[in-house]
Scaffold this motif. Structure first.
Motif, mmCIF file in Angstrom:
data_model
loop_
_atom_site.group_PDB
_atom_site.id
_atom_site.type_symbol
_atom_site.label_atom_id
_atom_site.label_comp_id
_atom_site.label_asym_id
_atom_site.label_seq_id
_atom_site.Cartn_x
_atom_site.Cartn_y
_atom_site.Cartn_z
ATOM 1 N N MET A 1 0.935 -1.120 0.054
ATOM 2 C CA MET A 1 -0.054 0.027 0.066
ATOM 3 C C MET A 1 0.945 1.347 -0.014
ATOM 4 N N VAL A 2 2.120 1.031 0.362
ATOM 5 C CA VAL A 2 2.886 2.340 0.251
ATOM 6 C C VAL A 2 2.897 3.185 -0.946
ATOM 7 N N PRO A 3 3.106 2.591 -1.980
ATOM 8 C CA PRO A 3 2.942 3.472 -3.369
ATOM 9 C C PRO A 3 1.544 4.131 -3.682
ATOM 10 N N LEU A 4 0.615 3.785 -2.885
ATOM 11 C CA LEU A 4 -0.651 5.018 -2.909
ATOM 12 C C LEU A 4 -0.369 6.211 -2.306
ATOM 13 N N LEU A 5 0.891 6.151 -1.432
ATOM 14 C CA LEU A 5 0.954 7.213 -0.553
ATOM 15 C C LEU A 5 2.124 8.298 -1.318
ATOM 16 N N TRP A 6 2.568 7.840 -2.745
ATOM 17 C CA TRP A 6 3.532 8.588 -3.309
ATOM 18 C C TRP A 6 2.781 9.571 -4.132
ATOM 19 N N PRO A 7 3.524 10.767 -4.573
ATOM 20 C CA PRO A 7 2.730 11.821 -5.162
ATOM 21 C C PRO A 7 2.288 11.249 -6.506
ATOM 22 N N VAL A 8 1.386 11.856 -6.958
ATOM 23 C CA VAL A 8 0.565 11.433 -8.209
ATOM 24 C C VAL A 8 0.684 12.623 -9.361
ATOM 25 N N PRO B 1 -1.804 20.700 -9.336
ATOM 26 C CA PRO B 1 -1.876 21.944 -9.966
ATOM 27 C C PRO B 1 -0.347 22.442 -10.088
ATOM 28 N N ASP B 2 0.405 21.986 -9.622
ATOM 29 C CA ASP B 2 2.020 22.221 -9.581
ATOM 30 C C ASP B 2 2.761 21.299 -10.677
ATOM 31 N N PRO B 3 2.817 21.690 -11.933
ATOM 32 C CA PRO B 3 3.513 20.657 -12.879
ATOM 33 C C PRO B 3 5.069 20.286 -12.498
ATOM 34 N N THR B 4 5.752 20.920 -11.853
ATOM 35 C CA THR B 4 6.996 20.583 -11.296
ATOM 36 C C THR B 4 7.059 19.957 -10.029
ATOM 37 N N ALA B 5 5.962 19.483 -9.551
ATOM 38 C CA ALA B 5 5.919 18.627 -8.410
ATOM 39 C C ALA B 5 6.601 17.224 -8.374
ATOM 40 N N PRO B 6 7.337 17.003 -7.369
ATOM 41 C CA PRO B 6 7.985 15.513 -7.433
ATOM 42 C C PRO B 6 7.042 14.438 -7.536
ATOM 43 N N THR B 7 7.440 13.681 -8.547
ATOM 44 C CA THR B 7 6.833 12.268 -9.008
ATOM 45 C C THR B 7 7.758 11.081 -8.842
ATOM 46 N N ILE B 8 6.986 10.028 -8.750
ATOM 47 C CA ILE B 8 7.798 8.506 -8.846
ATOM 48 C C ILE B 8 7.413 8.026 -10.010
ATOM 49 N N PRO B 9 8.804 7.764 -10.921
ATOM 50 C CA PRO B 9 8.460 7.171 -12.006
ATOM 51 C C PRO B 9 7.819 5.818 -11.927
ATOM 52 N N MET B 10 6.996 5.047 -12.748
ATOM 53 C CA MET B 10 6.347 3.829 -12.798
ATOM 54 C C MET B 10 7.481 2.702 -12.845
ATOM 55 N N ALA C 1 8.102 2.374 -8.896
ATOM 56 C CA ALA C 1 7.029 1.806 -8.212
ATOM 57 C C ALA C 1 7.069 0.319 -8.637
ATOM 58 N N LEU C 2 7.110 -0.132 -9.945
ATOM 59 C CA LEU C 2 7.130 -1.483 -10.110
ATOM 60 C C LEU C 2 8.154 -2.271 -9.586
ATOM 61 N N ARG C 3 9.387 -1.760 -9.648
ATOM 62 C CA ARG C 3 10.590 -2.317 -8.982
ATOM 63 C C ARG C 3 10.235 -2.600 -7.387
ATOM 64 N N TYR C 4 9.644 -1.518 -6.902
ATOM 65 C CA TYR C 4 9.335 -1.580 -5.469
ATOM 66 C C TYR C 4 8.338 -2.681 -5.286
ATOM 67 N N LEU C 5 7.445 -2.897 -6.044
ATOM 68 C CA LEU C 5 6.150 -3.905 -5.739
ATOM 69 C C LEU C 5 6.914 -5.349 -6.009
#
Length: 96
Positions: free
Chosen positions: A34-41, A46-55, A58-62
């Motif tokens: 469930m941890v990846p559900l807490l990652w930024p999307v 509203p902020d396009p420069t917000a940090p995101t986690i690449p897919m 996320a897949l390597r984590y799972l």
């Protein structure tokens, strides 16, 4: 009537804690998945420069969590296989 000791022998205590770990492992795995559900999307932010986690991360984590769960299950099985098969289990005495 003789009193029984309050404390369990060390081996029996450890076996019970290992069986508790076996029962807890699926819930631990669910929480870790469930941890990846807490990652930024990125979508809808509203902020396009917000940090995101690449897919890919996320897949390597799972898959990493999945592999660790398999290894953890195998390790716990190795430690508890005597208990599960009924070997070396001290049967408690009934009331006398």
């Amino acid at each position: 009537m003789p009193r029984r000791p309050i404390f369990l022998e060390k081996r029996g205590y450890r076996q019970r804690r290992m069986m508790d770990a076996v029962r807890l492992l699926p819930f631990l795995g669910l929480m870790l998945w469930m941890v990846p559900l807490l990652w930024p999307v990125p979508a809808g932010s509203p902020d396009p420069t917000a940090p995101t986690i690449p897919m890919s991360v996320a897949l390597r984590y799972l898959f990493g969590v999945w592999a660790l769960l398999i290894l953890g299950t195998w390790a716990l099985w190795r430690r508890t296989r005597d208990v599960a098969s009924g070997e070396d289990v001290a049967q408690p005495d009934g009331p006398r």
